[in-house]
Design an enzyme around this catalytic site. Structure first.
Site, PDB file in Angstrom:
ATOM      1  N   TYR A 162       0.830  -1.198   0.039  1.00 14.31           N
ATOM      2  CA  TYR A 162      -0.061   0.087   0.076  1.00 14.31           C
ATOM      3  C   TYR A 162       0.905   1.301   0.070  1.00 14.31           C
ATOM      4  O   TYR A 162       0.817   2.347  -0.644  1.00 14.31           O
ATOM      5  CB  TYR A 162      -0.910  -0.011   1.293  1.00 14.31           C
ATOM      6  CG  TYR A 162      -1.705   1.165   1.359  1.00 14.31           C
ATOM      7  CD1 TYR A 162      -2.958   1.143   0.612  1.00 14.31           C
ATOM      8  CD2 TYR A 162      -1.501   2.001   2.516  1.00 14.31           C
ATOM      9  CE1 TYR A 162      -3.823   2.325   1.098  1.00 14.31           C
ATOM     10  CE2 TYR A 162      -2.467   3.093   2.766  1.00 14.31           C
ATOM     11  CZ  TYR A 162      -3.502   3.230   1.979  1.00 14.31           C
ATOM     12  OH  TYR A 162      -4.583   4.235   2.112  1.00 14.31           O
ATOM     13  N   LYS A 166       1.006   4.072  -2.717  1.00 13.17           N
ATOM     14  CA  LYS A 166       0.385   5.554  -2.438  1.00 13.17           C
ATOM     15  C   LYS A 166       1.466   6.550  -2.840  1.00 13.17           C
ATOM     16  O   LYS A 166       1.220   7.598  -3.244  1.00 13.17           O
ATOM     17  CB  LYS A 166       0.229   5.541  -1.015  1.00 13.17           C
ATOM     18  CG  LYS A 166      -1.222   4.934  -0.588  1.00 13.17           C
ATOM     19  CD  LYS A 166      -2.339   5.548  -1.465  1.00 13.17           C
ATOM     20  CE  LYS A 166      -3.713   5.431  -0.916  1.00 13.17           C
ATOM     21  NZ  LYS A 166      -4.763   5.812  -1.840  1.00 13.17           N
TER      22      LYS A 166
HETATM   23  P1  NAI Z   1     -13.546   3.415   1.988  1.00  9.02           P
HETATM   24  O1  NAI Z   1     -13.068   1.980   1.889  1.00  9.02           O
HETATM   25  O2  NAI Z   1     -14.509   3.858   2.802  1.00  9.02           O
HETATM   26  O3  NAI Z   1     -13.713   3.742   0.624  1.00  9.02           O
HETATM   27  C1  NAI Z   1     -13.342   3.344  -0.553  1.00  9.02           C
HETATM   28  C2  NAI Z   1     -14.142   3.072  -1.413  1.00  9.02           C
HETATM   29  O4  NAI Z   1     -13.338   2.746  -2.747  1.00  9.02           O
HETATM   30  C3  NAI Z   1     -15.074   1.832  -1.311  1.00  9.02           C
HETATM   31  O5  NAI Z   1     -16.457   2.641  -1.348  1.00  9.02           O
HETATM   32  C4  NAI Z   1     -14.650   0.717  -2.262  1.00  9.02           C
HETATM   33  O6  NAI Z   1     -16.064   0.101  -2.721  1.00  9.02           O
HETATM   34  C5  NAI Z   1     -14.370   1.606  -3.744  1.00  9.02           C
HETATM   35  N1  NAI Z   1     -13.493   1.040  -4.250  1.00  9.02           N
HETATM   36  C6  NAI Z   1     -12.519  -0.190  -3.843  1.00  9.02           C
HETATM   37  N2  NAI Z   1     -12.114  -0.627  -5.095  1.00  9.02           N
HETATM   38  C7  NAI Z   1     -12.594  -0.074  -6.206  1.00  9.02           C
HETATM   39  C8  NAI Z   1     -12.232  -0.205  -7.517  1.00  9.02           C
HETATM   40  N3  NAI Z   1     -11.445  -0.992  -8.001  1.00  9.02           N
HETATM   41  N4  NAI Z   1     -13.068   0.770  -8.292  1.00  9.02           N
HETATM   42  C9  NAI Z   1     -13.823   1.438  -7.836  1.00  9.02           C
HETATM   43  N5  NAI Z   1     -14.130   1.854  -6.470  1.00  9.02           N
HETATM   44  C10 NAI Z   1     -13.377   0.701  -5.483  1.00  9.02           C
HETATM   45  O7  NAI Z   1     -12.079   4.274   2.385  1.00  9.02           O
HETATM   46  P2  NAI Z   1     -11.766   5.582   2.745  1.00  9.02           P
HETATM   47  O8  NAI Z   1     -11.024   5.804   4.301  1.00  9.02           O
HETATM   48  O9  NAI Z   1     -12.758   6.522   2.450  1.00  9.02           O
HETATM   49  O10 NAI Z   1     -10.489   5.938   1.797  1.00  9.02           O
HETATM   50  C11 NAI Z   1     -10.647   6.975   0.575  1.00  9.02           C
HETATM   51  C12 NAI Z   1      -9.141   6.920   0.128  1.00  9.02           C
HETATM   52  O11 NAI Z   1      -8.477   7.265   0.991  1.00  9.02           O
HETATM   53  C13 NAI Z   1      -8.569   5.557  -0.356  1.00  9.02           C
HETATM   54  O12 NAI Z   1      -7.883   5.561  -1.409  1.00  9.02           O
HETATM   55  C14 NAI Z   1      -7.539   5.486   0.967  1.00  9.02           C
HETATM   56  O13 NAI Z   1      -6.350   4.548   0.510  1.00  9.02           O
HETATM   57  C15 NAI Z   1      -7.351   6.851   1.322  1.00  9.02           C
HETATM   58  N6  NAI Z   1      -6.732   7.005   2.700  1.00  9.02           N
HETATM   59  C16 NAI Z   1      -7.685   7.047   3.766  1.00  9.02           C
HETATM   60  C17 NAI Z   1      -7.161   7.071   5.106  1.00  9.02           C
HETATM   61  C18 NAI Z   1      -8.170   7.255   6.092  1.00  9.02           C
HETATM   62  O14 NAI Z   1      -7.729   7.698   7.183  1.00  9.02           O
HETATM   63  N7  NAI Z   1      -9.358   6.925   6.199  1.00  9.02           N
HETATM   64  C19 NAI Z   1      -5.877   7.545   5.200  1.00  9.02           C
HETATM   65  C20 NAI Z   1      -4.949   7.364   4.013  1.00  9.02           C
HETATM   66  C21 NAI Z   1      -5.453   7.374   2.805  1.00  9.02           C
END
Ligand code: NAI
Length: 737
Positions: A162, A166
């Site tokens: 990851y 990233k």
């Molecule tokens: P989340 O899991 O709630 O949202 C991610 C969404 O992406 C999910 O709804 C999932 O269904 C969708 N998804 C996964 N694979 C997919 C694909 N191939 N095509 C289309 N949609 C797909 O996670 P969150 O926390 O909202 O994360 C959003 C972004 O922020 C991610 O990229 C995560 O890595 C990044 N991030 C989040 C952090 C946090 O503290 N929440 C910290 C650092 C980064």
């Protein structure tokens, strides 16, 4: 004014939950038409459902917003963009947010763990963004967000896959920011912190609950608004707090010496310095990053004095030296005023040895002469007050002992002929402070104004004996360099005597240092008798050039540079040797009686020799490169405006022969319809190449690859090295020559 997204079409990937959902709602609330993409996968990328995206679209529509759902994986980037075009007719904003996790300790990371993470985060962002790129380019507007993570920036146990993906997105963003800039496509990266299903497994529940996605979304909206000019930035954002990150680089250390192999032991021995962030720099482009490497390369080759490693004794001298470049550089000395009439001009002319015995000199000695004017080197006089009145030692960070100060070098450039009376204001700035080991070298830049008009520029190089060893840099781009004369007999030699009272006369122009008049004071400094002012010999040499090569016409005078090597006794004779190289007259000055060199590396630049056209190129210099430049001149005449459009840069060339500078050329493909002239550029060339005549020919004939020449040290480059690529446009047809 509130920030509206009316008329904008926004794609948010992975918008079925967490942060993405919040972004989609916020964009829609402010008028955007939103494509809500979500595959509906589980956190590890398994499964598929349309429910997540549909739910968010319903929420938006219920509030009167415009949205459409898309259920494709970001791995089908084209389809996501197509959905935006089909439904809303355009695409303005892409927020790459979709993500999954497959955390494993590194040893247990399988191929699938690695590939899946890279496919969704890095490759997915690439594919979606590439599909949008041309649409953004054509409409000259686009805003792109990459979602990185603190795990990538800092590393995190169990997230090798990851964190690699990233930080890969940050690299992607950095380049898109550069490529997109001219089309008004801006790309920025965020590392968010928010409670979501991705973080609920690693954070305590109450923290997950309080780190709300709505404390991140406004940042994303701002970065995606047309008003925001941020491009290529990296931000941490969470809990309503936002911070910006950038690179920092230590001053570093060169661990190599000219013509000697670089060894791991030298690296080890300098390790503390290499890793010392005192006075760190913050390069923010590849040019800035490369520039210091390149200038270090040419410095090692030209000076060969690198690696003078401060010993413990020197290091303690540093704290005692009272020199702190970080504090001193950029400091201004209070402005000084010089109120004068023709009297000061005449007194100065007498001070530098002019005499009514020479009828040519009357124009500098008699105020009613029809051509009465000030000698060009009189330009140092108004500026010297900044030095004389102890101004330097009052600068914070320059706690120096004035009795240990030597005037090392002087550069003077006139922007117009000097007035013969009036009020001149001089403003002095500490341009740089260098650590030369045995002493500190202070570069003091002084601009002198007549009203609003800049009349002349002086650079004083002041050497403070014993104040070195403070760990500062050893060379400066700001220094006006002294240049060695060509390796041949001088074209002209003038011998002129100074009188026993020369110093007593010269000091009336304002340098009252007792060293030049008081025998006791001179004895304390270790001299048998009072010595002549260095700037007095400088005046002698300059007027010798003016007479010999410019018919005593002060308007032909452009600039002078000298290095003071040894003192002259009043009454000794000065022998000025001169070499003409185009508009530059190299000079060296000796005491005739002792043959000791007193001024070295000196030159005067003159105005007014005609532009170099192939017809009147000097033939005698015996350089093969002259022919090529003649051809370049012809080409610029024919194709100038086209080349200016293509290249838009000024190239300086310094051609060396037998290790000495032999000719300088300026290829100006920036101004007007382009031009070529022999001699240095009046401003700062965008890039300057130094190369020997022989290697130049090899490069031009295609026998020596320019990159190879650069890395082997045969071709030295100062300035914007990237412009080297444009050289091909100018040189490509010469292989035939
Ligand atoms: P989340 O899991 O709630 O949202 C991610 C969404 O992406 C999910 O709804 C999932 O269904 C969708 N998804 C996964 N694979 C997919 C694909 N191939 N095509 C289309 N949609 C797909 O996670 P969150 O926390 O909202 O994360 C959003 C972004 O922020 C991610 O990229 C995560 O890595 C990044 N991030 C989040 C952090 C946090 O503290 N929440 C910290 C650092 C980064």
């Amino acid at each position: 004014m509130s920030l509206s997204f009316e008329g904008r079409v926004v794609l948010v990937t992975g918008a079925g939950g967490g942060l993405g959902r919040e972004y989609a709602l916020a964009f829609a609330e402010r008028g955007a038409s939103v494509v809500v993409n979500d595959l509906g996968a589980d956190t590890k990328g398994g499964g598929k459902s349309s429910a997540a995206a549909d739910k968010v679209v319903e929420e938006i529509r219920a509030k009167g917003g415009k949205a459409v759902a898309n259920y494709d994986s970001v791995e089908d980037g084209e389809k996501l963009i197509q959905a935006a075009l089909d439904t809303f007719g355009r695409i303005d904003v892409v927020v790459n947010n979709a993500g999954i996790l497959r955390d494993r300790s590194f040893a247990r990371t399988s191929d699938l763990d690695w590939d899946l993470i890279h496919r969704v985060h890095l490759r997915g962002s690439f594919l979606v963004t590439r599909a949008a790129w041309n649409h953004m380019k054509n409409q000259k507007f686009g805003r792109i967000i990459m979602t990185a993570s603190a795990a990538g920036i800092y590393g995190n146990f169990g997230q090798a896959n990851y964190s690699a993906a990233k930080l890969g997105m940050l690299g992607l963003s950095n380049t898109l920011a550069i490529e997109g800039k001219k089309y008004n496509i801006y790309c920025n990266t965020i590392a968010p912190v928010a409670g979501s299903r991705l973080t609920e497994t690693v954070m305590p529940p109450d923290l997950v609950a309080s780190l709300k996605p709505e404390y991140v979304a406004p940042m994303v909206l701002w970065l995606c608004h047309e008003q925001c000019q941020e491009n290529g930035g990296l931000f941490e954002v969470g809990a309503g707090w936002i911070g910006k990150l950038r690179w920092e680089r230590s001053q570093g250390r060169t661990v190599r010496q000219k013509n000697q192999p670089m060894t791991p032991e030298a690296v080890r021995d300098q390790w503390d310095k290499i890793c010392d962030f005192t006075d760190a720099t913050k390069p923010n482009s590849i040019q800035e990053s490369l520039q210091s490497v390149v200038s270090e390369l040419s410095r090692v080759e030209s000076e060969g004095e690198v690696g003078a490693n401060p010993t413990a004794a020197l290091a303690s001298a540093a704290s005692a030296s009272g020199i702190n470049p970080a504090e001193a550089v950029g400091q201004k000395i209070p402005a000084t005023t010089f109120d004068f009439s023709h009297v000061q001009c005449i007194l100065y002319a007498l001070g530098v040895g002019m005499s009514t015995q020479d009828p040519d000199h009357l124009r500098f000695l008699y105020e009613n002469h029809p051509d009465f004017g000030a000698l060009p080197t009189f330009g140092v006089i108004p500026s010297q007050a900044a030095m004389m009145e102890g101004g330097l030692s009052s600068v914070p960070g320059l706690n120096i002992d004035l009795t240990r100060v030597l005037h090392g070098e002087q550069y003077l450039e006139l922007f117009k002929p000097l007035p013969t009376s009036g009020k001149l204001i001089s403003q002095a700035t500490v341009a740089d402070v260098l650590d030369k080991g045995s002493g500190a070298l202070i570069l003091l830049d002084v601009n002198t104004y007549h009203g609003d008009e800049l009349i002349c520029f002086n650079q004083f190089s002041v050497f403070v004996v014993g104040a070195g060893g403070f760990g500062g840099k050893r060379a400066s781009e700001k220094a006006k360099a002294a240049l060695p004369p060509p390796n041949r007999a001088p074209d002209a030699v003038v011998i002129d005597s100074t009188t026993k009272d020369q110093a007593a006369l010269y000091r009336l122009s304002g340098d009252w240092n007792p060293l030049h008049i008081d025998p006791d004071f001179a004895a304390m400094g270790g001299f048998k008798a009072p010595i002549l002012h260095g700037l007095c010999s400088f005046g002698f040499a300059a007027r010798h050039v003016l007479k010999h090569f410019a018919a005593n016409d002060p308007s032909r005078f452009k600039a002078i540079k000298v290095r003071f090597v040894k003192p002259v006794q009043p009454g000794q004779s000065l022998q000025t040797e001169m070499w003409k190289e185009g508009n530059r007259i190299h000079i060296q000055c000796k005491v005739k009686e002792t043959d000791a060199v007193v001024l070295s590396g000196a030159y005067v630049d003159l105005h007014g020799a005609p532009e170099a056209s192939p017809e009147n190129l000097p033939q005698g210099a015996g350089l093969q490169s002259e022919l090529v430049f003649a051809e370049i001149g012809r080409r610029i005449k024919d194709l100038g405006s086209e080349l200016v459009k293509k290249v838009n840069a000024v190239f300086g060339w310094e051609i060396t022969k037998d290790g000495k500078s032999s000719a300088e050329w300026t290829i100006d493909l920036k101004n007007g319809t382009g031009s070529l002239h022999k001699g240095p550029y009046s401003g700062k060339a965008d890039v300057t190449f130094t190369v020997s005549d022989e290697d130049f020919m090899e490069v031009v004939q295609g026998k020596l690859n320019p990159q190879k020449a650069f890395f082997s040290g045969k071709l030295k480059v100062r300035g914007n090295i990237m412009l080297s690529q444009k050289l091909e446009v100018i040189l490509k047809d010469y292989a035939k020559l």
